[in-house]
Design an enzyme around this catalytic site. Structure first.
Site, PDB file in Angstrom:
ATOM      1  N   TYR A 172       0.816  -1.216   0.000  1.00 32.83           N
ATOM      2  CA  TYR A 172       0.000   0.000   0.000  1.00 32.83           C
ATOM      3  C   TYR A 172       0.851   1.267   0.000  1.00 32.83           C
ATOM      4  CZ  TYR A 172      -3.310   3.474   1.857  1.00 32.83           C
ATOM      5  OH  TYR A 172      -4.065   4.605   2.078  1.00 32.83           O
ATOM      6  N   LEU A 206       5.218 -10.296  -2.916  1.00 29.26           N
ATOM      7  CA  LEU A 206       3.840 -10.353  -3.403  1.00 29.26           C
ATOM      8  C   LEU A 206       2.958 -11.216  -2.505  1.00 29.26           C
ATOM      9  CD1 LEU A 206       4.310 -10.536  -7.298  1.00 29.26           C
ATOM     10  CD2 LEU A 206       4.014  -8.529  -5.831  1.00 29.26           C
ATOM     11  N   ALA A 241       9.022  -3.338   3.398  1.00 23.17           N
ATOM     12  CA  ALA A 241       8.600  -4.737   3.476  1.00 23.17           C
ATOM     13  C   ALA A 241       8.430  -5.176   4.921  1.00 23.17           C
ATOM     14  CB  ALA A 241       9.632  -5.620   2.772  1.00 23.17           C
ATOM     15  N   ALA A 242       7.212  -5.559   5.282  1.00 27.43           N
ATOM     16  CA  ALA A 242       6.913  -5.965   6.658  1.00 27.43           C
ATOM     17  C   ALA A 242       5.495  -6.518   6.706  1.00 27.43           C
ATOM     18  CB  ALA A 242       7.033  -4.786   7.623  1.00 27.43           C
ATOM     19  N   TYR A 252       3.591  -6.408  16.698  1.00 31.64           N
ATOM     20  CA  TYR A 252       3.901  -5.578  15.525  1.00 31.64           C
ATOM     21  C   TYR A 252       4.745  -4.375  15.933  1.00 31.64           C
ATOM     22  CZ  TYR A 252       3.211  -2.014  11.959  1.00 31.64           C
ATOM     23  OH  TYR A 252       3.416  -1.009  11.037  1.00 31.64           O
ATOM     24  N   GLY A 277      -4.207  -4.863  22.269  1.00 29.32           N
ATOM     25  CA  GLY A 277      -3.117  -4.149  21.611  1.00 29.32           C
ATOM     26  C   GLY A 277      -3.497  -2.800  21.055  1.00 29.32           C
TER      27      GLY A 277
END
Length: 332
Positions: free
Chosen positions: A12, A34, A74-75, A141, A283
């Site tokens: 995104y 991907l 990237a994560a 996260y 969280g």
């Protein structure tokens, strides 16, 4: 102009930044597995690979370099999912980043813009939140992002490294021309879920109405994804000019509760959002609100798009998706 590697550039925020950096003349190579991103969003060239495989990462530098710098997106990024799969989050977010940094060091690439998050703050002691607030994440996260930031602080002690850590608040919206937008699968973010509900999709579930906020629902700071792209360009230009490493909040400084978001969606779309309340989600802090003054001072960056623009652009994308799970739906 620079040759840049953008990891996660099919996702995104990464895809919007890749598009923006190309539009101002930079030469961009996207590296993405991907898993959550889309080929159609990445542009070209796209190298499909996984940061967890160090040999693949090294091959990108060998075959597509030399690079002037890296923008690292990237994560894995779902708070709720991270609670149920912490090992997976540490594997990708921390392990993958270690492989990337090792490849950068081996190839003497020492300029990095890192995609971080307000989740590193946990439940802040005071709001708005400044960058000096302690990192005290309350979910895996946020913990993985904080761990990477700790490593980057250590790296940046070497003046040869130029590192920008950018802490997003709630990224939202889509490209103003409707070409790219938010298309997670499954979708977990509030605005696209609410807009889908307004279009006749599944009713929205809101988590918690007993928070210590004015109307009992969580308060969040939303920032347009195109404004985020502009902030990344400015952060990169600072690194190019050897302006020094640092950390910057990327938010608007204005908070909206869940109930206020539903009212704003009704004003933009003319449709109500069917919804129900469930219990609090583990969280989730009650309020996350940025103090963006450091970014204004150091990067010359302030958001240019308000909540109505965010919702208008997001609504356009939900009605006319060009890829992703929603692309098959009836237009309109």
């Amino acid at each position: 102009m620079a040759r840049l590697l953008i990891t996660g550039g099919a996702g995104y925020v990464g895809s919007h930044v890749a598009r923006h950096m190309r539009s101002v003349g930079h030469d961009v190579v996207v590296f993405d597995r991907l898993f959550e991103g889309y080929r159609e969003a990445a542009g070209s060239p796209l190298v499909v690979g996984d940061l967890r495989d160090r040999s693949q990462v090294l091959r990108v530098f060998q075959q597509h370099g030399p690079f002037d710098g890296v923008l690292h997106f990237a994560a894995r990024m779902s708070v709720g999912e991270s609670v149920t799969d912490p090992l997976g989050y540490w594997d990708v977010n921390v392990g993958g980043t270690l492989n990337l940094l090792a490849a950068m060091s081996q190839h003497q690439v020492q300029k990095l813009v890192f995609s971080s998050t307000a989740a590193v703050y946990g439940v802040p002691e005071r709001t708005p939140i400044s960058e000096d607030a302690p990192m005290a994440p309350i979910n895996p996260y946020g913990a993985t992002k904080a761990a990477v930031e700790r490593l980057l602080i250590d790296l940046a002690a070497d003046p040869g490294w130029q590192i920008a850590r950018l802490r997003y608040f709630n990224a939202a919206g889509g490209a103003s021309d409707g070409w790219i937008g938010e298309a997670h699968d499954p979708e977990t973010h509030l605005l696209p879920l609410a807009l889908d509900a307004a279009r006749g999709g599944a009713p929205l579930t809101l988590f918690g109405e007993d928070y210590p906020t004015p109307d009992g629902t969580c308060v969040r700071d939303y920032v347009h994804v195109d404004d985020l792209a502009d902030a990344h360009r400015r952060a990169w230009e600072r690194l190019q000019a050897s302006g020094g490493s640092g950390v910057w909040n990327l938010g608007s400084g204005t908070g909206y509760s869940l109930r206020e978001i539903l009212t704003a969606i009704r004003a933009v779309t003319g449709r109500d959002v069917p919804h129900a309340f469930g219990p609090r989600r583990q969280g989730d802090p009650p309020t996350l609100l940025a103090d963006p003054s450091r970014a204004a001072r150091d990067l010359g960056w302030t958001p240019q798009r308000d909540l109505r623009t965010i919702l208008t652009d997001a609504w356009r994308w939900r009605c006319e998706p060009r890829y992703g799970r929603g692309a098959w739906r009836t237009r309109g």
